[in-house]
Motif scaffolding. Sequence first.
Motif, short mmCIF file in Angstrom:
data_model
loop_
_atom_site.label_atom_id
_atom_site.label_comp_id
_atom_site.label_asym_id
_atom_site.label_seq_id
_atom_site.Cartn_x
_atom_site.Cartn_y
_atom_site.Cartn_z
N VAL A 13 23.03 -14.41 35.68
CA VAL A 13 22.74 -15.32 36.78
C VAL A 13 21.32 -15.01 37.49
CG1 VAL A 13 23.85 -16.32 38.82
CG2 VAL A 13 25.06 -15.96 37.06
N LEU A 14 21.17 -13.66 37.69
CA LEU A 14 19.79 -13.36 38.44
C LEU A 14 18.88 -13.53 37.36
CD1 LEU A 14 20.13 -9.82 39.92
CD2 LEU A 14 19.20 -12.08 41.26
N SER A 17 18.09 -17.51 37.70
CA SER A 17 17.56 -17.93 38.87
C SER A 17 16.22 -17.71 38.96
CB SER A 17 18.51 -17.71 40.19
OG SER A 17 18.52 -16.33 40.44
N HIS A 21 13.04 -19.81 39.31
CA HIS A 21 11.96 -19.67 40.54
C HIS A 21 10.65 -19.46 40.25
CE1 HIS A 21 11.32 -17.44 44.36
NE2 HIS A 21 11.23 -18.74 44.62
N GLY A 91 11.73 -9.29 57.03
CA GLY A 91 13.08 -9.20 57.27
C GLY A 91 13.82 -9.88 56.54
N PRO A 95 19.14 -9.22 54.29
CA PRO A 95 20.31 -9.79 53.74
C PRO A 95 20.45 -9.05 52.51
CG PRO A 95 18.51 -11.61 54.12
CD PRO A 95 18.11 -10.31 54.75
N TYR A 96 19.33 -8.85 51.78
CA TYR A 96 19.71 -7.91 50.54
C TYR A 96 20.42 -6.65 50.47
CZ TYR A 96 16.40 -11.69 48.63
OH TYR A 96 15.44 -12.74 48.63
N GLN A 99 24.21 -6.92 50.69
CA GLN A 99 25.03 -7.40 49.68
C GLN A 99 25.48 -6.18 48.58
OE1 GLN A 99 23.24 -10.70 47.79
NE2 GLN A 99 23.59 -12.18 49.38
N MET B 101 21.28 -14.42 60.41
CA MET B 101 20.32 -14.06 61.47
C MET B 101 19.46 -15.49 61.70
SD MET B 101 19.37 -10.08 60.92
CE MET B 101 19.08 -10.04 59.05
N LYS B 104 16.47 -16.37 59.57
CA LYS B 104 15.75 -15.45 58.35
C LYS B 104 17.03 -15.94 57.49
CE LYS B 104 13.33 -12.89 60.55
NZ LYS B 104 12.59 -14.31 61.31
N GLN B 105 16.17 -16.07 56.14
CA GLN B 105 17.08 -16.78 55.07
C GLN B 105 17.20 -15.89 53.93
OE1 GLN B 105 14.92 -20.30 54.06
NE2 GLN B 105 13.67 -19.02 52.66
N GLN B 106 18.27 -15.98 53.33
CA GLN B 106 18.54 -15.29 51.88
C GLN B 106 18.27 -16.43 50.72
OE1 GLN B 106 22.71 -14.49 50.86
NE2 GLN B 106 23.36 -14.93 52.69
N LEU B 108 16.74 -18.66 48.01
CA LEU B 108 15.65 -18.78 47.32
C LEU B 108 14.74 -19.97 47.82
CD1 LEU B 108 16.72 -17.68 43.93
CD2 LEU B 108 15.00 -16.29 45.39
N TRP B 109 13.56 -19.94 48.09
CA TRP B 109 12.78 -21.11 48.95
C TRP B 109 12.59 -22.17 48.03
CZ3 TRP B 109 12.00 -22.44 53.67
CH2 TRP B 109 10.71 -23.16 53.98
N LEU B 111 14.14 -23.16 45.20
CA LEU B 111 15.27 -23.27 44.24
C LEU B 111 16.17 -24.08 45.23
CD1 LEU B 111 15.81 -20.53 41.80
CD2 LEU B 111 14.45 -22.59 41.61
N ASP B 115 21.47 -22.46 43.51
CA ASP B 115 20.99 -21.47 42.54
C ASP B 115 21.52 -20.00 43.27
OD1 ASP B 115 19.54 -22.12 40.13
OD2 ASP B 115 18.84 -23.77 41.60
N VAL B 119 24.20 -17.05 42.47
CA VAL B 119 23.95 -15.44 42.51
C VAL B 119 24.87 -14.85 43.42
CG1 VAL B 119 22.05 -14.04 43.32
CG2 VAL B 119 21.41 -16.00 42.04
N ASN B 120 25.04 -15.48 44.60
CA ASN B 120 26.03 -14.82 45.54
C ASN B 120 27.47 -14.82 44.86
OD1 ASN B 120 24.01 -14.80 47.40
ND2 ASN B 120 24.92 -15.49 49.15
#
Lengths: 265, 324
Positions: A13-14, A17, A21, A91, A95-96, A99, B101, B104-106, B108-109, B111, B115, B119-120
Amino acid sequence: MRIFGLNRRIIRVLLGSQYAHMLEYRAEIALWALSGVLPFIMLSIWSGSDARSGLGLDGVALDRYFLSAYLVRQFSVVWVVYAFEEDALLGRLSPYLLQPLHPLWRYVAAHLGEQLTRLPFAALIAVVFFAVQPQAFWLPSLGGFLLAWLATWMAFAIAFLFQSLIATLCFWSEKASALERLQFIPFVFLSGLLAPLTAFPPAVRAWAQWTPFPYLIDFPARVLAGQPVDLIAGFGAQLAWIAVLLPLVLLLWRAGVRRYSAMGA
Amino acid sequence: MIQVDGLSKIYRVAEKQPGFAGTLRHFLRRRTRDVVAVQDVSFQIEPGEMVGFLGANGAGKTTTLKMLCGLIHPSSGRVQVGGFSPQRRQAEFLRRITLVMGQKQQLLWDLPPMDSLRVNAAVYGIPDGVARRRISELADLLELGEELTRPVRKLSLGQRMKAELLAALLHEPEVLFLDEPTLGLDVNAQARVRKFLAEYNRRTGATVLLTSHYMADITALCPRVLLIHQGRLFHDGPLEALAEQLAPEREVRLELESPVAPDALEGLGRLEQLEGCDVRLLVPRDQLTAVVAQLLDRFPVRDLDVTDPPIEELIGGLFRQGRV
């Protein structure tokens, strides 16, 4: 089973994506592929120079070496320190970090996605090269190709770990990428991008063997070009560098994360 | 669910004077000072509680949240979240929490959010079928549809924020740390996010700790608030109690049939304003019923309104006056 949070599904999946990207940036990546033609420039300089006899490679072998150097470089380019630094400053790393997957895997996937995107452009440049220099055309044997592929991936692994080591310094200094630039000059000279390592005086060559640089371009390029090379010593050195760098990265990462202040978040 | 004892965080920051001389001095002799972001904060949050975290900018709210989710390490003190020590960031702990937050984004800009959601789902080990069902449920709650298949960069701020929430909640965390989840959203989008959070809490029984600059978020969602100022916890309890503590008086606005003299209002609270037929009084809370009865009895009242001063003003005033 998970290795640092990674399993087969996550890999699939990574990679999917990240490839999607990177395809969004295909025009930029095509330009990057095009801008990596330094080996061809060096080829033209060496070919027109009387000093080429000192390289230890004849005309066709020299052509093949520099094409191989170009291809190896295309699939071992690493930019993790810049991406990591930006993510840490803005920042996006936060989030990474929250996880259950080591954040460095995301950067590995991004690099592999980028390599896949580069593939057609690099292939096209190889085709153009053979059209211009038909006498240099060769097809490596399957075994030779697989060995070259492995050597290139190991070169990528060394470069990635080396840059990750610098990237983890972002936990201490906001501009760790400046350090990366320090190693650029020795990389360019000692990796084999400007000239095969055989072109250097024996003392320099002997000294360079103790650095990771010859195993990033020179060794995999020679394997791909089908030139005589000590495979056991080459792969052994690549493995040794990975074995040294990997625990260092993990140690520094663990220490760095303790200092992380989640800037910009 | 959340146990915090004597939590403190001290940052070391570099100090530099402006100008060339300052730059030179900074280069030659770097000076740093310790900034206490959070100081000896203790509280406890039970499973399923929704707690608001209030404070001015730089009060220590976000730093506390970051320590609770394990993003940064405390300088001292002890934190337990769901039985885990957050700073160890064990995978099992990370599967049980989420941090949202603001902007602040997780995702992917370039996509579509879908998608990033895939991944999550893989990262959290959510089976494909379960992930699909959850995405569909959460998308319904958040009123997200085709936005999930459009590149994130093409989404409006509100749509992006909702997609971020979806991504952050896909693994059904038991503890939500929300730092300004409605920041920058318009009033309608704020209301939708609030409604969603209330519904999520009701459905899953998740524990929520929420910071927001919008008091409407807090009043709508959080029966209990923590007020932090200069890194210290100033209040822990119901919002009403905070309002009472901050504002012992209530505001009574009157519109009379005919003007009255100020003397006539004596003994009926503190007269704040008298303009023709419009009167504004501040009345102690414990005297409110009696005063209102007297006002209605004594004067021909056209309209009467009893309000609390806005909590933002109360807190802002409190900080300005240095009462905390």
